[in-house]
Design a protein around this motif. Structure first.
Motif, PDB file in Angstrom:
ATOM      1  N   LEU A  21      -7.781  11.135 -14.057  1.00 19.65           N
ATOM      2  CA  LEU A  21      -8.081  11.029 -12.632  1.00 19.65           C
ATOM      3  C   LEU A  21      -7.608   9.690 -12.071  1.00 19.65           C
ATOM      4  O   LEU A  21      -7.110   9.619 -10.943  1.00 19.65           O
ATOM      5  CB  LEU A  21      -9.586  11.212 -12.404  1.00 19.65           C
ATOM      6  CG  LEU A  21     -10.080  11.115 -10.964  1.00 19.65           C
ATOM      7  CD1 LEU A  21      -9.369  12.130 -10.070  1.00 19.65           C
ATOM      8  CD2 LEU A  21     -11.586  11.338 -10.896  1.00 19.65           C
ATOM      9  N   ALA A  22      -7.756   8.623 -12.857  1.00 23.71           N
ATOM     10  CA  ALA A  22      -7.291   7.309 -12.403  1.00 23.71           C
ATOM     11  C   ALA A  22      -5.786   7.323 -12.157  1.00 23.71           C
ATOM     12  O   ALA A  22      -5.287   6.695 -11.212  1.00 23.71           O
ATOM     13  CB  ALA A  22      -7.659   6.243 -13.431  1.00 23.71           C
ATOM     14  N   GLU A  23      -5.044   8.053 -13.003  1.00 23.26           N
ATOM     15  CA  GLU A  23      -3.599   8.181 -12.785  1.00 23.26           C
ATOM     16  C   GLU A  23      -3.308   8.943 -11.501  1.00 23.26           C
ATOM     17  O   GLU A  23      -2.398   8.588 -10.745  1.00 23.26           O
ATOM     18  CB  GLU A  23      -2.948   8.898 -13.963  1.00 23.26           C
ATOM     19  CG  GLU A  23      -2.673   8.012 -15.163  1.00 23.26           C
ATOM     20  CD  GLU A  23      -1.696   8.664 -16.135  1.00 23.26           C
ATOM     21  OE1 GLU A  23      -1.344   9.852 -15.936  1.00 23.26           O
ATOM     22  OE2 GLU A  23      -1.291   7.991 -17.101  1.00 23.26           O
ATOM     23  N   VAL A  24      -4.086   9.991 -11.248  1.00 27.44           N
ATOM     24  CA  VAL A  24      -3.912  10.768 -10.020  1.00 27.44           C
ATOM     25  C   VAL A  24      -4.165   9.884  -8.802  1.00 27.44           C
ATOM     26  O   VAL A  24      -3.419   9.919  -7.811  1.00 27.44           O
ATOM     27  CB  VAL A  24      -4.851  11.995 -10.009  1.00 27.44           C
ATOM     28  CG1 VAL A  24      -4.844  12.680  -8.638  1.00 27.44           C
ATOM     29  CG2 VAL A  24      -4.454  12.978 -11.087  1.00 27.44           C
ATOM     30  N   VAL A  25      -5.210   9.071  -8.851  1.00 27.30           N
ATOM     31  CA  VAL A  25      -5.517   8.167  -7.743  1.00 27.30           C
ATOM     32  C   VAL A  25      -4.360   7.200  -7.517  1.00 27.30           C
ATOM     33  O   VAL A  25      -3.921   6.979  -6.374  1.00 27.30           O
ATOM     34  CB  VAL A  25      -6.827   7.390  -8.021  1.00 27.30           C
ATOM     35  CG1 VAL A  25      -7.012   6.276  -6.996  1.00 27.30           C
ATOM     36  CG2 VAL A  25      -8.021   8.333  -7.995  1.00 27.30           C
ATOM     37  N   ALA A  26      -3.844   6.616  -8.591  1.00 28.76           N
ATOM     38  CA  ALA A  26      -2.759   5.646  -8.465  1.00 28.76           C
ATOM     39  C   ALA A  26      -1.509   6.286  -7.869  1.00 28.76           C
ATOM     40  O   ALA A  26      -0.869   5.728  -6.968  1.00 28.76           O
ATOM     41  CB  ALA A  26      -2.446   5.038  -9.833  1.00 28.76           C
ATOM     42  N   GLN A  27      -1.167   7.484  -8.351  1.00 27.28           N
ATOM     43  CA  GLN A  27       0.024   8.156  -7.859  1.00 27.28           C
ATOM     44  C   GLN A  27      -0.162   8.646  -6.427  1.00 27.28           C
ATOM     45  O   GLN A  27       0.776   8.599  -5.613  1.00 27.28           O
ATOM     46  CB  GLN A  27       0.376   9.325  -8.771  1.00 27.28           C
ATOM     47  CG  GLN A  27       0.825   8.899 -10.167  1.00 27.28           C
ATOM     48  CD  GLN A  27       1.098  10.097 -11.071  1.00 27.28           C
ATOM     49  OE1 GLN A  27       1.691  11.079 -10.661  1.00 27.28           O
ATOM     50  NE2 GLN A  27       0.644  10.007 -12.311  1.00 27.28           N
ATOM     51  N   SER A  28      -1.361   9.111  -6.091  1.00 25.02           N
ATOM     52  CA  SER A  28      -1.633   9.570  -4.722  1.00 25.02           C
ATOM     53  C   SER A  28      -1.579   8.404  -3.748  1.00 25.02           C
ATOM     54  O   SER A  28      -1.067   8.532  -2.630  1.00 25.02           O
ATOM     55  CB  SER A  28      -2.997  10.254  -4.656  1.00 25.02           C
ATOM     56  OG  SER A  28      -3.013  11.437  -5.425  1.00 25.02           O
ATOM     57  N   THR A  29      -2.124   7.280  -4.172  1.00 26.54           N
ATOM     58  CA  THR A  29      -2.095   6.090  -3.317  1.00 26.54           C
ATOM     59  C   THR A  29      -0.663   5.658  -3.052  1.00 26.54           C
ATOM     60  O   THR A  29      -0.280   5.347  -1.908  1.00 26.54           O
ATOM     61  CB  THR A  29      -2.876   4.943  -3.984  1.00 26.54           C
ATOM     62  OG1 THR A  29      -4.223   5.370  -4.225  1.00 26.54           O
ATOM     63  CG2 THR A  29      -2.888   3.704  -3.104  1.00 26.54           C
ATOM     64  N   LYS A  30       0.149   5.659  -4.109  1.00 25.13           N
ATOM     65  CA  LYS A  30       1.555   5.303  -3.950  1.00 25.13           C
ATOM     66  C   LYS A  30       2.261   6.278  -3.013  1.00 25.13           C
ATOM     67  O   LYS A  30       3.068   5.873  -2.164  1.00 25.13           O
ATOM     68  CB  LYS A  30       2.241   5.290  -5.319  1.00 25.13           C
ATOM     69  CG  LYS A  30       3.705   4.895  -5.267  1.00 25.13           C
ATOM     70  CD  LYS A  30       4.331   4.890  -6.660  1.00 25.13           C
ATOM     71  CE  LYS A  30       5.803   4.519  -6.601  1.00 25.13           C
ATOM     72  NZ  LYS A  30       6.414   4.526  -7.960  1.00 25.13           N
TER      73      LYS A  30
END
Length: 872
Positions: free
Chosen positions: A684-693
């Motif tokens: 989920l942390a990866e999803v957050v990082a990629q979504s933010t980008k």
């Protein structure tokens, strides 16, 4: 990052209140009212420029009908606005209504049964008839100010319909920040900007060839043109040399023969080189004219030599200007040949021929000239039928003419290379999304052939704020206009007396006359940042929002709205008007054609909003990337509705298990004792990082895709895998671990989905959290040490077991006596860590893990005997 996170996450713990039957129905009305009452999206003026994210919202034409294109493009802007608000930005998100222009003029005329005449004095007590007259000639004739008042009166009703649609759609607009492009403020700003342009030499008046719509009786700017293929024919006939020879030309516009000022051929065309500098005489009208050379003439087109008429098209204008030809205009502003015989036609035969076309329309004059040529035996062969592109006004239905008239212009680089380069550099100050749209802006500038014509011969609009003194003979002195003081704005020179004069001196010798024209609609719309930002009225606010952060708009009006706005900001503020331009595509019908009101293929948005709900429609719109033309797809809306319903139901499941706000982890991660739980949050942390980008790159569609993909994996795999532990079967520590993972994931997913599904996410948020999810912080992700691919591996194994049960045609709860899972070593390590959850979810006694090459496979599934039906 500066934050504006008012009203979030307080009090610390909110009571859990999950409805028995969650539903989407009714959420739009209830939550919209709540957001308005609580000022959820209100801009805080007590701020700094660094804290603000400002949006130059496109003002829709309020006199038009609603269609799905409004939902599509405005949703795309809104998801970005909601994201920026959650990152802590103080979002300045206004809404304007474009009620200035021909659409409104037509609507007001027909709705009230009135016609505007600026010469009519204002009547403060006027009211339109209860029922409009059936025939337009019987309409009431009213002053411009009365007409504007009727426009504002009707616009209020039209705007209520739009406002209701946009609120139902969930636009997070601050509804205290609204304006109309014809209200007093907008008119004053538009006139003030024009006067500033005039003072700086950026606006000027000139008498010049002008594209003219004979139906609307108004000048038309280059940006308002469109080419349409129409049938036509080439007519071939001769001009006569001094020695009696014939020079044949071929033309589609024989009706302009009397306006011919020269013949022109390419300087390299050896056929006509002997004629350059010599004269010929025109057929029928017997006018002497010179043969000229110009590189624009095409040797392979027609006979290779063309007659230059003033004016048949824009190429004629170029030849007339560059070859310094005489002006011989015969086409009137009404689209008819002028009645009086021109002075350059001097012979009796010529005057007789002209009398045959005087007063006729272009079509009838063409027929008359062809008949005269035929009768004189001058037509060479039959006309050659063709189909060719012709200039039309984008709102018109007759080909444009080119007439000579006195008009106002604003410099836009069309005649100034330095300004042209400067405006291209202004475009380079703007980040276009997608980036390739910048080329459309630059290509438009490169193709300009003149300055921006901003005067319009219409009744309704922003009046040009200029009067002219009259000499003793009553002739206007255009070189010394009379200008209003700033405190007089807005003014209407057709109704207001010029400064220093009385109304009795209007149109009298030694008196004054008012400019009767109005400004082009785009001349006001190009100032939306200045209008809503407070330029010249609230400089403190203007400094906090300008240059704006975002201009969202369609790609079809880059040449008009975007470019004209850049022209005005360059001249007035010396900068680009925004930092980013988000360019939406078109909505296409099932035949892949653009949806538009004129084509009659639009869909009424209220129908789909009522049937599928706002979150579903927003899902469809946000699934399309910026700049992409997108099909109108009900199927995509159905997927969006399914997603929103699943979010409600999955959230209910999580919260009913006992997850609370206190279960959400942040700093202390010790509660996360299970590797699958840690793997979930790491992923989920990866999803957050990629979504933010993705959001930071204005790729909201990518952010939605990432979040949605994770969500379905969460519900389809993780939730099924951990049910046993969640109910306490593995002990309190394991239960606490899974509840922490569930609560943290739900908290994060609600924030990730909030820009896209504002109603469903706000509803779930209210079940267990205080405040609004739309004022909550954008998630940062939990920095947990976990294997980000573990859930996918264990989920694949679970799917394999379920597939075996389905193929055996037994219920999923049937016990698995034994099964073998073969996978590469790296995957068996993941499976071993999640084996207890996998066995519980698949109801398996024994699962053997075998290291092997190739993809993960589930084999040798031994199932318990099916349950016998219960005895009756």
């Amino acid at each position: 990052m500066a934050e504006d996170m008012q009203g979030i996450d307080t009090p610390t713990t909110a009571p859990i209140n999950v409805p028995d039957k969650p539903a989407l129905e009714g959420l739009e009305a209830a939550l919209t009212r709540r957001w308005l009452d609580e000022g959820t999206y209100r801009f805080n003026p007590d701020t700094t420029r660094e804290q603000v994210y400002s949006i130059d919202t496109p003002p829709p034409t309020a006199s038009g009908s609603l269609h799905v294109g409004h939902m599509f493009s405005f949703t795309q802007t809104d998801v970005q606005a909601r994201y920026m608000r959650m990152t802590g930005k103080n979002v300045f998100y206004p809404m304007g209504w474009d009620d200035n222009g021909l659409p409104t003029e037509r609507r007001v005329q027909n709705y009230y049964g009135v016609r505007c005449d600026p010469a009519i004095p204002y009547n403060a007590d006027y009211r339109p008839p209860a029922q409009p007259a059936k025939n337009q000639r019987d309409f009431d004739v009213v002053s411009r100010q009365n007409f504007i008042e009727l426009c504002e009166e009707l616009a209020v009703e039209d705007e209520k319909v739009f406002e209701n649609l946009f609120q139902t759609l969930g636009l997070s607009v601050d509804w205290n920040l609204t304006y109309r492009t014809i209200d007093d403020t907008s008119r004053a700003v538009s006139q003030r900007a024009f006067l500033a342009n005039l003072a700086a030499g950026d606006a000027y008046m000139a008498e010049a060839p002008t594209l003219w719509d004979v139906t609307f009786r108004t000048a038309v700017a280059q940006a308002e043109l469109e080419d349409r293929e129409v049938p036509g024919a080439y007519y071939r006939y001769p001009f006569f040399t001094e020695d009696g020879g014939k020079v044949f030309i071929e033309t589609t516009r024989p009706e302009l023969l009397a306006a011919c000022a020269a013949l022109v051929a390419n300087p390299d065309d050896e056929r006509y080189q002997p004629l350059f500098g010599k004269t010929v005489r025109s057929p029928l009208f017997d006018v002497e004219l010179e043969v000229k050379a110009h590189p624009l003439a095409k040797a392979d087109k027609g006979s290779g030599i063309a007659m230059v008429c003033t004016f048949g098209d824009l190429t004629d204008v170029t030849w007339w200007r560059e070859l310094q030809l005489p002006t011989r205009a015969i086409m009137g502003r009404d689209g008819r040949i002028i009645a009086d015989t021109p002075e350059w036609i001097t012979t009796g035969a010529g005057k007789e021929a002209y009398a045959a076309i005087a007063g006729k329309t272009a079509f009838s004059a063409k027929e008359a000239v062809v008949e005269l040529l035929d009768a004189a035996g001058l037509l060479d062969g039959e006309p050659k039928k063709i189909t060719h592109p012709v200039n039309f006004f984008e709102k018109g239905d007759k080909p444009l003419e080119v007439v000579t008239s006195r008009q106002w212009y604003i410099r836009n680089g069309g005649r100034d290379e330095d300004r042209r380069e400067r405006l291209i550099s202004r475009g380079q100050e703007i980040d276009f999304h997608p980036s390739f749209m910048r080329s459309r802006y630059e290509n438009w500038i490169a193709g300009l052939n003149g300055d921006w014509l901003v005067s319009r011969q219409r009744f309704f609009g922003v009046p040009i704020p200029v009067w002219y003194p009259l000499d003793a003979q009553g002739n206007p002195d255009y070189d010394n206009p009379i200008l209003p003081s700033d405190d007089m704005l807005p003014v209407d020179p057709a109704a207001d007396a010029a400064p220093g004069y009385g109304e009795s001196q209007r149109d009298q010798p030694n008196g004054f006359t008012g400019d009767a024209d109005v400004l082009d609609t785009w001349a006001t719309s190009s100032l939306t940042p200045q209008i809503v930002g407070g330029w010249s009225r609230d400089e403190d606010l203007f400094g906090k929002v300008f240059p704006f952060d975002l201009r969202p708009q369609g790609h079809d009006i880059i040449r008009t709205w975007l470019f004209s706005s850049a022209v005005r900001a360059d001249a007035l503020q010396g900068t680009a008007p925004w930092k980013h331009a988000a360019i939406s595509g078109w909505i296409l019908d099932p035949d892949r054609k653009k949806m538009s009101k004129s084509k009659g293929n639009v869909v009424v948005p209220t129908d789909v909003l009522n049937e599928y709900g706002s979150d579903a429609v927003r899902y469809w719109a946000a699934s399309a990337r910026l700049g992409a033309d997108t099909a109108y797809e009900i199927a995509q809306m159905k997927i969006g509705r399914r997603l929103a319903i699943k979010l409600l139901n999955a959230s209910k499941f999580v919260l009913n298990l006992g997850a609370t706000e206190n279960s959400v982890v942040s700093g202390d991660l010790s509660v996360l004792t299970n590797q699958l739980d840690r793997a979930l949050l790491a992923q989920l942390a990866e999803v957050v990082a990629q979504s933010t980008k993705a959001f930071d790159n204005y790729d909201y569609a990518r952010a939605l895709q990432l979040t949605e993909t994770f969500f379905w994996q969460f519900t389809d795999d993780y939730v099924e895998l951990i049910k046993d532990r969640a109910y306490g079967a593995a002990g309190e520590a394991e239960q606490a671990s899974v509840l922490a993972a569930l609560a943290t994931t739900l908290d994060t997913l609600l924030r990730l989905f909030a820009p896209f599904l504002p109603f469903a996410t706000e509803e779930v948020w209210s079940w267990w959290r205080a405040g609004s999810v739309h004022r909550a912080e954008w998630p940062a992700g939990v920095a947990v040490d976990g294997d980000t691919t573990m859930l996918a591996t264990v989920g694949t194994a679970l799917s394999g077991v379920r597939k075996a049960k389905s193929e055996a045609k037994v219920k999923q709860r049937t016990e698995v006596l034994s099964a073998t899972i073969t996978a590469p070593e790296s995957l068996t390590v993941q499976l071993k860590a999640g084996l207890s959850d996998l066995k519980a979810a698949s109801n398996a006694r024994e699962i053997t893990l075998v290291v092997g090459d190739g993809e993960l496979s589930v084999t040798d599934v031994a199932l318990a005997a099916p349950e016998e039906p219960a005895a009756v």
